[in-house]
Scaffold this active site. Sequence first.
Site, PDB file in Angstrom:
ATOM      1  N   GLU A   1      35.133 -32.207 -61.726  1.00  0.00           N
ATOM      2  CA  GLU A   1      36.137 -31.354 -62.347  1.00  0.00           C
ATOM      3  C   GLU A   1      36.176 -30.075 -61.519  1.00  0.00           C
ATOM      4  O   GLU A   1      35.122 -29.495 -61.251  1.00  0.00           O
ATOM      5  CB  GLU A   1      35.699 -31.057 -63.783  1.00  0.00           C
ATOM      6  CG  GLU A   1      36.785 -30.526 -64.646  1.00  0.00           C
ATOM      7  CD  GLU A   1      36.315 -30.281 -66.087  1.00  0.00           C
ATOM      8  OE1 GLU A   1      36.893 -29.417 -66.729  1.00  0.00           O
ATOM      9  OE2 GLU A   1      35.361 -30.952 -66.544  1.00  0.00           O
TER      10      GLU A   1
ATOM     11  N   ARG B   1      20.694 -38.804 -64.163  1.00  0.00           N
ATOM     12  CA  ARG B   1      21.089 -37.618 -63.427  1.00  0.00           C
ATOM     13  C   ARG B   1      19.868 -37.007 -62.756  1.00  0.00           C
ATOM     14  O   ARG B   1      18.736 -37.299 -63.117  1.00  0.00           O
ATOM     15  CB  ARG B   1      21.796 -36.606 -64.325  1.00  0.00           C
ATOM     16  CG  ARG B   1      20.948 -36.000 -65.412  1.00  0.00           C
ATOM     17  CD  ARG B   1      21.806 -35.240 -66.425  1.00  0.00           C
ATOM     18  NE  ARG B   1      22.435 -34.075 -65.865  1.00  0.00           N
ATOM     19  CZ  ARG B   1      23.768 -33.897 -65.779  1.00  0.00           C
ATOM     20  NH1 ARG B   1      24.595 -34.827 -66.201  1.00  0.00           N
ATOM     21  NH2 ARG B   1      24.262 -32.795 -65.276  1.00  0.00           N
TER      22      ARG B   1
ATOM     23  N   LYS C   1      26.459 -25.593 -64.732  1.00  0.00           N
ATOM     24  CA  LYS C   1      27.434 -24.672 -64.132  1.00  0.00           C
ATOM     25  C   LYS C   1      27.490 -23.363 -64.904  1.00  0.00           C
ATOM     26  O   LYS C   1      27.623 -22.295 -64.315  1.00  0.00           O
ATOM     27  CB  LYS C   1      28.827 -25.306 -64.161  1.00  0.00           C
ATOM     28  CG  LYS C   1      29.077 -26.319 -63.061  1.00  0.00           C
ATOM     29  CD  LYS C   1      30.486 -26.908 -63.224  1.00  0.00           C
ATOM     30  CE  LYS C   1      30.569 -28.270 -62.574  1.00  0.00           C
ATOM     31  NZ  LYS C   1      31.697 -29.069 -63.063  1.00  0.00           N
TER      32      LYS C   1
END
Length: 588
Positions: free
Chosen positions: A60, A295, A305
């Site tokens: 994204e 992950r 983030k």
Amino acid sequence: MSTDSKNTSKPAPAGAADNAPASNFLRGIIEADNAAGKYSNRTDSLGRPLPPVVTRFPPEPNGYLHIGHAKAICIDFGLARDFGGRCHMRFDDTNPTKEEQEYVDTILDSVKWLGFDWKDNTGEHLYFASDYFDKFYEIAEYLISAGHAYVDSQSADDMAKNRGNFGEPGKNSPFRDRPAAESLDLLRRMKAGEFKDGEHIVRAKIDMASPNMNMRDPAIYRIRHAHHHRTGDKWCIYPMYDYAHPLEDAIEHVSHSFCTLEFQDHRPFYDWVLERAAEGGFFKHPLPAQTEFARLNLTYAITSKRKLRQLIDENIVDGWDDPRMPTIVGIRRRGYTPESIRLFCERVGVAKADSWIDMSTLEGALRDDLDEKAPRATAVLRPLKLIIDNFPENLIDECSSPVHPHHPERGNRHFPITKELWIEAEDFMEVPSKGYFRLFPGNKVRLRYGYVVECTGCDKDADGKVIAVHCNYFADSKSGTEGSNNYKVKGNIHWVSATHALEAEVRLYDRLFTDPHPDAGGKDFKAVLNPNAKEVITAYLEQGMKAAQPDEKFQFERHGYFVADRVDSQPGRPVFNRVVTLKDSWGK
Ligand code: ATP
Ligand code: MG
């Protein structure tokens, strides 16, 4: 003590990460699919053949990529390349929040820097999910017409209440069975902008009692009166991620859609969306298949983030590319090489269960990559003057040493020795501790690649601090000459000529946090910041360092790997960043 960097781990041959891929379960899935011919003989909408492996990397564009993304990139691009397929670079920009060109640009740059490309002989596979908005909408209309979706007009509160809970089934919305024509009309009016945010929502009609909450009539379209960075104000309804993502994959003929484990429970809906759309004639079998992997969690780092942005906003670091940041731009500026990151990802492997990877694995990959590549250089980081009292006042004598100890073919570097030198302050002790073989009055050491000297004493300032060390040299002891063998000394120290050395700013970077799990369990990561993560010093470097180019890496012997900062270095005036020390001082 020795000035040789004895690297215990085997140096990795260049390109090891590319040549010797370890087996992992994702590879296994592709091999099995290939053996069964699952995705062979496919063609695109123009009838052109499609490779049996098409993957995608779908960030994204709302932030900078970090080391966790590097793992996903190595998996998505790496597997496609290994199996002769292709990987699409796709921006998942279905959210109308201010996605910015800045993020698009840095993401593309980071992927390229890591050594991957979305271009192949069939073209440039760079895509934006927002380009598919019309298709998403068309399929939503189809789902409503076919009785697979409806417009719900409950309040957000009621919708949440009626969703039920784990172990408690949800309740059907009173609008669930409204006629398809009515839902369709509402959807069109939603699209036309007749309603406010949240007034209506489109939901898939699946099963409000499903034990999987994601299957309890998940939302597929919502009203958001918001500007989109690419489609502007064309839309005021936007598709939900779980609805859009499988469609993006199918539109692009993705075969293997790899994602992180948190999407495991979303997979049934991924498949549901694609099966319904295929029934409607939008796609043909075989459909894309989602597979989840663990992950990357790296110790002594954070990868959220939001939290990374907080570090910047609160001036704890100097920006996204601060060399302490785990962002790709940060580790690049720190001095990591793309090869070391790929080697790291290869070593970490692909697992099906979450785990923590120790920061030392990343640092070890860098050492292994640079040990072979990096030219050696001398740097005195904590300078103390050494005066060779019997050295002729104006003599400039040349010494030399190999550019790389294992690669004589790379030649020698040359540097002058003079009466006054800089040495490391820790290489002198007025009263030596047990086992100390470096300079102390009466002791002999070799000035590496130069002469043997005998320490005669030191000068002190009014506070008793040592400000200079004195010695005499033996003119027949020069390294590389016959006489040098007559001198047996235990200490060997590095030095630079005080009259010729390059004075340079050096930043000694270290891990940003002192706790291996800085934000685990909702901990306050700002309470465990490492106060020594950045120390700026003035060092004296071998004069040849003047020519160091931005981004050029060196091993400063005895100290570690350093890079000429790619932002702050000026021609003839490089600024250095320590990438990593020669040995791990953190332990496990
Ligand atoms: P955030 O940290 O804000 O949650 P994100 O992970 O959602 O970011 P995306 O831009 O959506 O960021 O991620 C793009 C791709 O990278 C996704 O496929 C995602 O699964 C993968 N990815 C993100 N973080 C990691 C990680 N730590 N390890 C492996 N893959 C990751
Ligand atoms: Mg995401």
